[in-house]
Write an enzyme that holds these catalytic residues in place. Structure first.
Site, PDB file in Angstrom:
ATOM      1  N   GLY A  10       9.529  -0.734   4.691  1.00 28.10           N
ATOM      2  CA  GLY A  10       7.915  -0.981   4.988  1.00 28.10           C
ATOM      3  C   GLY A  10       7.901  -1.694   6.512  1.00 28.10           C
ATOM      4  N   ALA A  11       7.161  -1.070   7.325  1.00 27.69           N
ATOM      5  CA  ALA A  11       7.229  -1.573   8.598  1.00 27.69           C
ATOM      6  C   ALA A  11       5.811  -2.002   9.153  1.00 27.69           C
ATOM      7  CB  ALA A  11       7.568  -0.440   9.761  1.00 27.69           C
ATOM      8  N   GLY A  12       5.432  -2.459   8.143  1.00 28.45           N
ATOM      9  CA  GLY A  12       3.829  -3.152   8.307  1.00 28.45           C
ATOM     10  C   GLY A  12       3.929  -4.654   8.730  1.00 28.45           C
ATOM     11  N   ASN A  13       3.028  -5.409   8.450  1.00 29.20           N
ATOM     12  CA  ASN A  13       2.877  -6.590   9.219  1.00 29.20           C
ATOM     13  C   ASN A  13       4.077  -7.698   8.740  1.00 29.20           C
ATOM     14  OD1 ASN A  13       0.667  -6.489  10.732  1.00 29.20           O
ATOM     15  ND2 ASN A  13      -0.799  -7.070   9.227  1.00 29.20           N
ATOM     16  N   ASP A  34      10.079   3.041   7.019  1.00 26.22           N
ATOM     17  CA  ASP A  34       8.456   3.328   6.766  1.00 26.22           C
ATOM     18  C   ASP A  34       8.449   4.808   6.522  1.00 26.22           C
ATOM     19  OD1 ASP A  34       6.026   1.042   6.877  1.00 26.22           O
ATOM     20  OD2 ASP A  34       5.558   3.226   6.787  1.00 26.22           O
ATOM     21  N   ARG A  83      -4.892  -4.093  -1.485  1.00 27.75           N
ATOM     22  CA  ARG A  83      -6.131  -3.642  -2.503  1.00 27.75           C
ATOM     23  C   ARG A  83      -7.401  -3.437  -1.681  1.00 27.75           C
ATOM     24  NH1 ARG A  83      -7.817  -7.858  -7.079  1.00 27.75           N
ATOM     25  NH2 ARG A  83      -9.835  -6.971  -7.701  1.00 27.75           N
ATOM     26  N   ARG A  89      -7.278  -4.036 -10.083  1.00 29.80           N
ATOM     27  CA  ARG A  89      -5.996  -4.661 -10.043  1.00 29.80           C
ATOM     28  C   ARG A  89      -5.135  -3.785 -10.579  1.00 29.80           C
ATOM     29  NH1 ARG A  89      -4.985  -9.909  -8.782  1.00 29.80           N
ATOM     30  NH2 ARG A  89      -6.979 -11.172  -8.455  1.00 29.80           N
ATOM     31  N   ASN A  96       1.352   0.654  -6.265  1.00 24.20           N
ATOM     32  CA  ASN A  96       2.391   0.019  -5.858  1.00 24.20           C
ATOM     33  C   ASN A  96       3.650   0.173  -6.497  1.00 24.20           C
ATOM     34  OD1 ASN A  96       1.243  -0.638  -3.232  1.00 24.20           O
ATOM     35  ND2 ASN A  96       0.894  -3.038  -3.846  1.00 24.20           N
ATOM     36  N   ASN A 121       3.492  -7.305  -3.374  1.00 25.38           N
ATOM     37  CA  ASN A 121       2.575  -7.594  -4.541  1.00 25.38           C
ATOM     38  C   ASN A 121       1.986  -6.638  -5.460  1.00 25.38           C
ATOM     39  OD1 ASN A 121       2.193 -10.471  -4.398  1.00 25.38           O
ATOM     40  ND2 ASN A 121       1.036 -10.133  -2.454  1.00 25.38           N
ATOM     41  N   ASP A 149       4.798 -20.124  -1.552  1.00 22.36           N
ATOM     42  CA  ASP A 149       3.794 -21.185  -1.968  1.00 22.36           C
ATOM     43  C   ASP A 149       4.294 -22.638  -1.785  1.00 22.36           C
ATOM     44  OD1 ASP A 149       2.478 -19.060  -3.037  1.00 22.36           O
ATOM     45  OD2 ASP A 149       3.436 -18.874  -4.970  1.00 22.36           O
ATOM     46  N   ARG A 152       3.511 -23.746   1.642  1.00 20.63           N
ATOM     47  CA  ARG A 152       1.901 -23.903   1.886  1.00 20.63           C
ATOM     48  C   ARG A 152       1.613 -25.334   1.473  1.00 20.63           C
ATOM     49  NH1 ARG A 152       0.068 -17.672   0.107  1.00 20.63           N
ATOM     50  NH2 ARG A 152      -0.174 -17.019   2.335  1.00 20.63           N
ATOM     51  N   HIS A 176       3.311 -15.654  -9.305  1.00 19.32           N
ATOM     52  CA  HIS A 176       2.833 -15.829  -7.835  1.00 19.32           C
ATOM     53  C   HIS A 176       1.172 -15.633  -7.851  1.00 19.32           C
ATOM     54  CE1 HIS A 176       2.288 -15.716  -3.497  1.00 19.32           C
ATOM     55  NE2 HIS A 176       1.908 -14.407  -3.347  1.00 19.32           N
TER      56      HIS A 176
HETATM   57  N1  NAD Z   1       5.251 -12.151  -2.202  1.00 20.14           N
HETATM   58  C1  NAD Z   1       4.394 -12.534  -1.305  1.00 20.14           C
HETATM   59  O1  NAD Z   1       4.373 -13.920  -1.200  1.00 20.14           O
HETATM   60  C2  NAD Z   1       3.633 -11.832  -0.211  1.00 20.14           C
HETATM   61  C3  NAD Z   1       3.283 -12.461   1.037  1.00 20.14           C
HETATM   62  C4  NAD Z   1       2.528 -11.591   1.843  1.00 20.14           C
HETATM   63  C5  NAD Z   1       2.365 -10.230   1.678  1.00 20.14           C
HETATM   64  N2  NAD Z   1       2.785  -9.780   0.176  1.00 20.14           N
HETATM   65  C6  NAD Z   1       2.613  -8.463  -0.017  1.00 20.14           C
HETATM   66  O2  NAD Z   1       3.771  -7.407   0.841  1.00 20.14           O
HETATM   67  C7  NAD Z   1       3.113  -6.256   1.089  1.00 20.14           C
HETATM   68  C8  NAD Z   1       3.134  -5.894   2.405  1.00 20.14           C
HETATM   69  O3  NAD Z   1       1.978  -6.534   3.270  1.00 20.14           O
HETATM   70  P1  NAD Z   1       1.937  -6.324   4.499  1.00 20.14           P
HETATM   71  O4  NAD Z   1       0.864  -7.009   5.176  1.00 20.14           O
HETATM   72  O5  NAD Z   1       3.212  -5.960   5.461  1.00 20.14           O
HETATM   73  O6  NAD Z   1       1.251  -4.770   4.429  1.00 20.14           O
HETATM   74  P2  NAD Z   1       0.757  -3.423   5.468  1.00 20.14           P
HETATM   75  O7  NAD Z   1      -0.107  -2.776   4.970  1.00 20.14           O
HETATM   76  O8  NAD Z   1       0.764  -3.950   7.145  1.00 20.14           O
HETATM   77  O9  NAD Z   1       2.265  -2.674   5.513  1.00 20.14           O
HETATM   78  C9  NAD Z   1       2.835  -2.131   4.266  1.00 20.14           C
HETATM   79  C10 NAD Z   1       3.705  -0.815   4.942  1.00 20.14           C
HETATM   80  O10 NAD Z   1       4.409  -0.287   3.659  1.00 20.14           O
HETATM   81  C11 NAD Z   1       4.566   1.052   4.069  1.00 20.14           C
HETATM   82  N3  NAD Z   1       4.477   1.979   2.992  1.00 20.14           N
HETATM   83  C12 NAD Z   1       3.701   2.509   2.197  1.00 20.14           C
HETATM   84  N4  NAD Z   1       4.294   3.152   1.167  1.00 20.14           N
HETATM   85  C13 NAD Z   1       5.439   3.188   1.590  1.00 20.14           C
HETATM   86  C14 NAD Z   1       6.430   4.189   1.010  1.00 20.14           C
HETATM   87  N5  NAD Z   1       6.562   4.715  -0.156  1.00 20.14           N
HETATM   88  N6  NAD Z   1       7.842   4.091   1.676  1.00 20.14           N
HETATM   89  C15 NAD Z   1       8.046   3.197   2.761  1.00 20.14           C
HETATM   90  N7  NAD Z   1       7.145   2.417   3.319  1.00 20.14           N
HETATM   91  C16 NAD Z   1       5.811   2.474   3.014  1.00 20.14           C
HETATM   92  C17 NAD Z   1       3.110   1.375   4.804  1.00 20.14           C
HETATM   93  O11 NAD Z   1       3.028   2.771   5.638  1.00 20.14           O
HETATM   94  C18 NAD Z   1       3.007   0.085   5.745  1.00 20.14           C
HETATM   95  O12 NAD Z   1       3.449   0.231   6.931  1.00 20.14           O
HETATM   96  C19 NAD Z   1       1.982  -6.140   0.464  1.00 20.14           C
HETATM   97  O13 NAD Z   1       1.962  -5.727  -1.090  1.00 20.14           O
HETATM   98  C20 NAD Z   1       1.611  -7.844   0.299  1.00 20.14           C
HETATM   99  O14 NAD Z   1       0.442  -7.999  -0.781  1.00 20.14           O
HETATM  100  C21 NAD Z   1       3.659 -10.683  -0.648  1.00 20.14           C
END
Ligand code: NAD
Length: 311
Positions: A10-13, A34, A83, A89, A96, A121, A149, A152, A176
């Protein structure tokens, strides 16, 4: 011996920032994967060029191909969908769960000895899916939530008392989300119990703000959710494992009777080392804390029963 490989899925945020922190440490070879072709390659190239200035000498490769992840020592899983408006949910849970199922199948095939650190999540349930699909031993599957948590909660306490955050110790257990269980008796400010530092109504307000910590940031950002503190939390766990520090951190770990929970992942104190979950540490809880933890586990169980039918 060369540097060990860590993969971030996952190369998102959260994934991109986690990869940045790891590569800038200079201690690991990082692979960023990703499903969207171009994004992990572009971010990796950008991070590699940042390395020319950071001087850490770390290496990173971006890919959509799981063969590049082969032999990873640890895999951080952040892939998932946020979401969307109108989505229930349960619908998010199903989407996911299927993403985690597909990702973990490929990760496990390419890195059968890896430790899996789940961030996606809903956290406790996705960690359960990763455990079921990988068939890895409980030591090598865990989830990140309690570290965030706790960070925070510590931040809010430090701001309220105007003390350095490093002087505040806290441990947040349980699932969580709304059902998290902050251990107030184990929360201290330079060694002084929190309830001697603040009146109960202020403690309650800080606990509530911690429970709503993610939502507060979502409301401010409008699109997307928190990622700086989440990635810092994931990296805290990665370092504790890879550096074999034996640090005790709150993690989602499979309980086998500990804290009265069986067969579920919930946030409990864990001793982290190179083998992953080296021990679920038993703290003495009050009857109220114990009841809150069991209640929190019941919510997780409901969702796990649902995904059992979906995957
Ligand atoms: N556990 C925690 O405390 C916590 C805290 C923050 C975020 N999160 C969770 O982390 C996850 C990521 O958050 P984010 O802000 O980076 O989201 P984001 O949307 O910026 O990034 C998600 C990435 O996953 C990629 N993706 C989707 N399906 C895929 C697959 N099958 N294979 C490979 N990559 C795939 C998407 O292309 C996207 O780049 C979310 O589920 C978020 O709810 C959890």
């Amino acid at each position: 011996m060369g540097r060990e490989k860590i993969t971030v899925i996952g190369a998102g945020n959260v994934g991109g920032t986690t990869a940045q922190r790891l590569v800038e440490s200079g201690r690991y070879d990082v692979v960023l994967l990703d499903v969207v072709d171009g994004v992990p390659q572009g971010k990796a190239l950008d991070l590699l060029q940042a390395g020319a200035l950071a001087g850490s000498g770390g290496h990173i490769e971006g890919t959509v191909d799981y063969t590049a992840t082969a032999g990873s020592a640890l895999v951080v899983i952040t892939s998932g969908m946020p979401r969307k408006p109108g989505m229930t949910r349960e619908q998010l849970l199903e989407i996911n769960a299927k993403i985690i199922r597909d990702v973990v199948t490929q990760v496990a095939a390419n890195s059968p000895n890896a430790i899996l650190l789940v961030v996606t999540n809903p956290l406790d349930v996705m960690t359960y899916v990763a455990y079921k699909v990988s068939k890895f031993p409980r030591e090598r599957v865990l989830g990140m939530a309690g570290v965030l948590d706790s960070a925070r909660f510590r931040t809010f306490i430090a701001a309220e008392l105007m003390v350095p955050v490093k002087d505040v110790q806290a441990m947040v257990l349980g699932g969580h989300g709304d059902s998290m269980v902050p251990l107030i008796r184990h929360t201290t400010v330079a060694g002084k119990p929190l309830h001697e530092c603040l009146p109960q109504d202020r403690i309650d307000a800080l606990v509530k703000r911690t429970q709503d910590g993610g939502a507060e940031i979502v409301a401010l950002l409008k699109t997307g959710s928190a990622f700086y503190a989440p990635s810092a939390s994931a990296v805290e766990m990665v370092e504790a494992i890879m550096q074999d520090s034996k640090k005790i951190l709150p993690c989602a770990a499979l309980c086998k009777g500990e804290y009265g929970v069986n067969g579920l992942f919930v946030g409990v104190p864990v001793k982290l080392g190179r083998r992953g979950v080296e021990e679920v540490v038993q703290l003495a809880l009050t009857a109220d804390e114990q009841a809150a933890l069991v209640k929190s586990a019941a919510v997780v169980k409901e969702h796990c029963d649902l995904v059992d039918k979906m995957i």
